[in-house]
Design an enzyme around this catalytic site. Structure first.
Site: not given
Length: 427
Positions: A187, A228, A328
């Site tokens: 990410w 992501e 997360d």
């Protein structure tokens, strides 16, 4: 305190109820034992990490709250994780960010290596925990302007490319050591606060950077690469380079895992509706289960409708072997171990509820066009005694039943976390 005899009775009655619907509860419990959730290390220390680079979190990330007892070292974090695992039924994984290596001095991101994670690999082996990994493209002086892999400066881009390559090597070694693939998730926070004049060029640079990172073949037996997406962040409200469309196309064309984060879409979007679609075109999916409140605020996962919908979608589609579930969220306003316990127990609980559904019966109603029976059965299932099965599952896996886990957390806070808080105050 839940009385064992009463719980056994409740379980037997629940077993009979589900059996009358054609559900084999014993088989469900055995299948559930094989589902591993990847706990995220950053809940335990407020995304601080163990680097000595003096950089603030930044890149649209923010942690609120100052609950006492934050883990300050890798040993303290591992100790807290062990406590959390003891409260959660089943055998689970750990999702580790690159900034959590044991560096013993300044080591820049492009210089990290397996040696900095040997402590984690050894600990994981001792605990029977498998590791997942993430490069850290934030909290660094070369990320302060909001760009990393899509940066206009070729030198800055190369620095982050080298970091990504190093992380793939680390993840591969983790996978080798544990005997199963380490999911390595990419990410990047790159984006603009205000409307850009050029949306195309940063995306071209990001794709080219990722291609360089993934150029070296790495066995899927050791690591699986995931990418992501995100809709927006603080400081990237108007434009995120790695949008959903960008990463969906990238994952399909390069056959990478696509990571769907529950907080990374518009507030009216849900990831439960995306799972079956993207799995038609990508080999596997990584989930970051979180809870956004009006935006990507990463609240602790609760047993809400969307969590249940995610679990049902995975189970109904027979996707358990192609969906990797990670967490997360980070909340520093409450006990951090309790946050892990609440969130992870809820995910496992949602999967249990989904597995206890007579899916074939419901899908047969659908194939027959009997939507009345489908709706009626779905509504009746909401009042089925799945909680009795959940309590039994917790007991048989050796973890606290009901809210008893909270007593364990309070005791740990009294004996361990409170001493950290006093040490920090006196320092």
């Amino acid at each position: 305190m839940v009385k064992s005899a009463n719980m056994e009775t409740a379980y037997r009655l629940a077993h009979e109820r589900y059996e009358s619907l054609g559900v084999d509860v014993d088989d469900v419990i055995e299948r559930l034992k094989n589902v591993a959730i990847s706990l995220h290390c950053w809940q335990g220390d407020d995304v601080a990490g163990f680097e000595d680079n003096g950089s603030e979190l930044g890149s649209g990330l923010a942690v609120t709250g100052n609950y006492p007892g934050r883990a300050r070292t890798a040993d303290e974090l591992r100790q807290d994780l062990q406590m959390a695992y003891s409260l959660i039924p089943g055998d689970h994984r750990l999702n580790l960010h690159a900034c959590y290596g044991e560096f013993h001095g300044q080591v820049d991101r492009d210089e990290i290596g397996v040696a900095h994670f040997e402590g984690w690999i050894q600990w994981a082996k001792e605990q029977g925990v498998s590791l997942d990994f993430n490069p850290t493209f934030f909290a660094h002086e070369k990320a302060l302007d909001g760009f990393t892999l899509s940066h206009q400066d070729a030198g800055v881009r190369q620095f982050w490319i080298d970091h990504g390559i190093a992380c793939r090597h680390i993840a591969a070694e983790m996978g080798k050591a544990q005997g199963n693939p380490c999911i390595n998730n990419f990410w990047v926070p790159d984006g603009y606060k205000d409307t850009p004049a050029d949306r195309k060029s940063p995306r071209e640079r990001l794709a080219a950077s990722l291609d360089q990172i993934f150029a070296e073949p790495v066995s899927n037996d050791h690591t699986l690469d995931a990418v992501e997406c995100k809709l927006f962040g603080i400081g990237s409200e108007s434009y995120v380079v790695g949008s959903h469309e960008f990463y969906l196309g990238y994952a399909i064309s390069r056959q990478k895992l696509l990571c769907l984060d529950a907080g990374h879409f518009h507030p009216t979007e849900v990831i439960s509706d995306k799972i079956s679609s993207v799995l038609m075109y990508v080999p596997e999916v990584l989930l970051h289960v979180s809870r956004g409140v009006r935006w990507d605020s990463d609240h602790v996962v609760t047993f809400n409708d969307e969590l249940q919908a995610i679990a049902h979608e995975i189970v109904r589609g027979k996707h358990l072997d192609r969906v990797h579930i990670g967490l997360d969220f980070f909340d520093a306003s409450i006990n951090r171990i309790a946050a892990w316990a609440v969130g992870t127990r809820n995910v496992v609980k949602a999967l249990l509820m989904a597995m206890l559904e007579p899916t074939e019966t419901l899908q047969q109603f659908e194939r027959d066009g009997d939507y009345t029976s489908r709706l009626a059965m779905m509504e009746e299932l909401k009042s089925m005694p799945f909680a009795a099965v959940w309590d039994y599952y917790c007991q048989t896996t050796g973890v606290p039943v009901g809210a008893e886990w909270l007593d364990k957390v309070r005791e740990y806070e009294s004996t361990t976390l409170s001493s950290r808080a006093s040490q920090t105050a006196s320092a």
